[in-house]
Every structure is written in structure tokens, then in C-alpha cells.
Design a protein around this motif. Sequence first.
Motif, PDB file in Angstrom:
ATOM      1  N   ILE A 104       0.758  -1.009  -0.106  1.00 56.51           N
ATOM      2  CA  ILE A 104       0.040  -0.070  -0.048  1.00 56.51           C
ATOM      3  C   ILE A 104       0.909   1.186  -0.095  1.00 56.51           C
ATOM      4  O   ILE A 104       0.435   2.142  -0.721  1.00 56.51           O
ATOM      5  N   GLU A 105       2.403   1.167   0.594  1.00 52.99           N
ATOM      6  CA  GLU A 105       2.911   2.290   0.864  1.00 52.99           C
ATOM      7  C   GLU A 105       3.650   2.601  -0.332  1.00 52.99           C
ATOM      8  O   GLU A 105       4.039   3.746  -0.966  1.00 52.99           O
ATOM      9  N   ASN A 106       3.969   1.327  -1.188  1.00 54.27           N
ATOM     10  CA  ASN A 106       4.747   1.430  -2.245  1.00 54.27           C
ATOM     11  C   ASN A 106       4.248   0.690  -3.329  1.00 54.27           C
ATOM     12  O   ASN A 106       4.677  -0.474  -3.518  1.00 54.27           O
ATOM     13  N   PRO A 107       3.184   0.995  -4.156  1.00 54.08           N
ATOM     14  CA  PRO A 107       2.416   0.181  -4.955  1.00 54.08           C
ATOM     15  C   PRO A 107       3.360  -0.157  -6.381  1.00 54.08           C
ATOM     16  O   PRO A 107       2.902  -0.936  -7.119  1.00 54.08           O
ATOM     17  N   ALA A 108       4.589   0.649  -6.610  1.00 55.60           N
ATOM     18  CA  ALA A 108       5.370   0.147  -7.814  1.00 55.60           C
ATOM     19  C   ALA A 108       6.356  -0.511  -7.383  1.00 55.60           C
ATOM     20  O   ALA A 108       7.361  -0.655  -8.225  1.00 55.60           O
ATOM     21  N   ALA A 109       6.707  -0.965  -6.183  1.00 59.47           N
ATOM     22  CA  ALA A 109       7.427  -1.756  -6.042  1.00 59.47           C
ATOM     23  C   ALA A 109       8.107  -3.063  -6.615  1.00 59.47           C
ATOM     24  O   ALA A 109       6.984  -3.559  -6.810  1.00 59.47           O
ATOM     25  N   THR A 110       9.200  -3.111  -7.170  1.00 60.22           N
ATOM     26  CA  THR A 110       9.767  -4.294  -7.528  1.00 60.22           C
ATOM     27  C   THR A 110      11.086  -4.936  -7.204  1.00 60.22           C
ATOM     28  O   THR A 110      11.811  -4.169  -6.647  1.00 60.22           O
ATOM     29  N   LEU A 111      11.132  -6.135  -7.605  1.00 60.29           N
ATOM     30  CA  LEU A 111      12.588  -6.611  -7.318  1.00 60.29           C
ATOM     31  C   LEU A 111      12.822  -7.380  -8.924  1.00 60.29           C
ATOM     32  O   LEU A 111      11.988  -7.971  -9.155  1.00 60.29           O
ATOM     33  N   GLU A 112      14.250  -7.464  -8.826  1.00 60.67           N
ATOM     34  CA  GLU A 112      14.578  -8.373 -10.045  1.00 60.67           C
ATOM     35  C   GLU A 112      15.367  -9.731  -9.617  1.00 60.67           C
ATOM     36  O   GLU A 112      16.034  -9.603  -8.447  1.00 60.67           O
ATOM     37  N   VAL A 113      14.895 -10.692 -10.292  1.00 58.53           N
ATOM     38  CA  VAL A 113      15.505 -11.945  -9.801  1.00 58.53           C
ATOM     39  C   VAL A 113      16.412 -12.514 -11.140  1.00 58.53           C
ATOM     40  O   VAL A 113      15.674 -12.398 -12.139  1.00 58.53           O
ATOM     41  N   TRP A 114      17.363 -13.028 -10.860  1.00 57.59           N
ATOM     42  CA  TRP A 114      18.398 -13.861 -12.075  1.00 57.59           C
ATOM     43  C   TRP A 114      18.476 -15.196 -11.872  1.00 57.59           C
ATOM     44  O   TRP A 114      18.781 -15.786 -10.809  1.00 57.59           O
ATOM     45  N   GLY A 115      18.500 -15.807 -12.830  1.00 59.45           N
ATOM     46  CA  GLY A 115      18.805 -17.260 -12.963  1.00 59.45           C
ATOM     47  C   GLY A 115      20.275 -17.514 -12.712  1.00 59.45           C
ATOM     48  O   GLY A 115      20.915 -16.422 -13.022  1.00 59.45           O
ATOM     49  N   GLN A 116      20.787 -18.666 -12.851  1.00 59.56           N
ATOM     50  CA  GLN A 116      22.256 -19.044 -12.756  1.00 59.56           C
ATOM     51  C   GLN A 116      22.934 -19.100 -14.190  1.00 59.56           C
ATOM     52  O   GLN A 116      24.211 -18.946 -14.146  1.00 59.56           O
ATOM     53  N   GLY A 117      22.144 -18.945 -15.230  1.00 59.65           N
ATOM     54  CA  GLY A 117      22.713 -18.811 -16.418  1.00 59.65           C
ATOM     55  C   GLY A 117      23.007 -20.186 -17.061  1.00 59.65           C
ATOM     56  O   GLY A 117      23.337 -21.120 -16.623  1.00 59.65           O
ATOM     57  N   THR A 118      22.868 -20.201 -18.467  1.00 62.43           N
ATOM     58  CA  THR A 118      23.303 -21.172 -19.415  1.00 62.43           C
ATOM     59  C   THR A 118      24.147 -20.809 -20.449  1.00 62.43           C
ATOM     60  O   THR A 118      24.020 -19.835 -21.063  1.00 62.43           O
ATOM     61  N   LEU A 119      25.397 -21.738 -20.863  1.00 63.81           N
ATOM     62  CA  LEU A 119      26.143 -21.329 -21.746  1.00 63.81           C
ATOM     63  C   LEU A 119      25.983 -21.823 -23.065  1.00 63.81           C
ATOM     64  O   LEU A 119      25.256 -23.015 -23.579  1.00 63.81           O
ATOM     65  N   VAL A 120      25.915 -20.872 -23.984  1.00 66.66           N
ATOM     66  CA  VAL A 120      25.648 -21.232 -25.497  1.00 66.66           C
ATOM     67  C   VAL A 120      26.871 -20.844 -26.114  1.00 66.66           C
ATOM     68  O   VAL A 120      27.500 -19.853 -26.028  1.00 66.66           O
ATOM     69  N   THR A 121      27.283 -21.870 -26.868  1.00 70.52           N
ATOM     70  CA  THR A 121      28.674 -21.746 -27.475  1.00 70.52           C
ATOM     71  C   THR A 121      28.333 -22.035 -29.157  1.00 70.52           C
ATOM     72  O   THR A 121      27.826 -23.076 -29.523  1.00 70.52           O
ATOM     73  N   VAL A 122      28.880 -21.417 -29.953  1.00 67.11           N
ATOM     74  CA  VAL A 122      28.400 -21.321 -31.313  1.00 67.11           C
ATOM     75  C   VAL A 122      29.681 -21.361 -32.198  1.00 67.11           C
ATOM     76  O   VAL A 122      30.476 -20.322 -32.068  1.00 67.11           O
ATOM     77  N   SER A 123      30.050 -22.674 -32.581  1.00 72.12           N
ATOM     78  CA  SER A 123      31.071 -22.779 -33.451  1.00 72.12           C
ATOM     79  C   SER A 123      31.148 -22.152 -34.723  1.00 72.12           C
ATOM     80  O   SER A 123      29.992 -22.405 -35.582  1.00 72.12           O
ATOM     81  N   PRO A 124      32.294 -22.037 -35.248  1.00 71.92           N
ATOM     82  CA  PRO A 124      32.323 -21.473 -36.853  1.00 71.92           C
ATOM     83  C   PRO A 124      31.959 -22.451 -37.767  1.00 71.92           C
ATOM     84  O   PRO A 124      31.979 -23.663 -37.578  1.00 71.92           O
TER      85      PRO A 124
END
Length: 124
Positions: A104-124
Amino acid sequence: VQLAESGGGLVQSGGSLRLSCVASGRSAFNIKAVGWYRQAPGKEREWVASITSGGITNAADSVKGRFAISRDIAENTVYLQMNSLKPEDTAVYYCNAVVSTATIENPAATLEVWGQGTLVTVSP
């Protein structure tokens, strides 16, 4: 909210991969938007694509026409379909969620959450 990415791997140039980001936790229903970011070696993390809770999608110019973001609401999963991959797409790909923590005091409050990541490797 917890995020878990999967789907990364090694692929040849021109190939395809589909990344998945599964959201879990009590606040998963408070997610306002989910985005994919990537970070290549020696470079800053950059935004790739995002989808809002209303289904609006957007993507960086560097991947438009090749990558597509989508979601399965029932499975709490956001996907990143990557086609026509190039060596310069090589990076760790991270899932990011913007979660509403409104009060109620802060109706626009948000937080960001991140995952651990996944590696993408593209070979020529």
C-alpha cells in the motif's frame, strides 16, 4: 521467485537452440516481465529479449528475425528460440524476472531475480 535456465550447449553456426526459464516459488504469479540477457567473455551483460505479463514481446536489433521469446503460462516457463545462430551469439544466457512486491505504501515496488545462466557456444 527462483529461476532455472536450461537448454544451452554447443551448436554449429546456422544451427538452433531453445532455452527454457522455469519460474518457481510463491511469488511466481507476481512476475511482471521476464527477459533474457547474455554476457559474452570480456563484455558487459546485454539485453536480448523480453516478454511482459500481458504477452508483449520485444527483442534487441541484433537478434530480431532470428530469436523469438515465448511463454507457457501453465508451466511457468519462458522460452528463447534461437535460430540462425552465429559465433557472436556465444555467451552465457541469463533469465531475469521483474517481480512485483507492491505494498500500500509503495504500489510500484519491484525486485529483479536472476537465474544462474546457461552457456551457449556457437562454433564457426
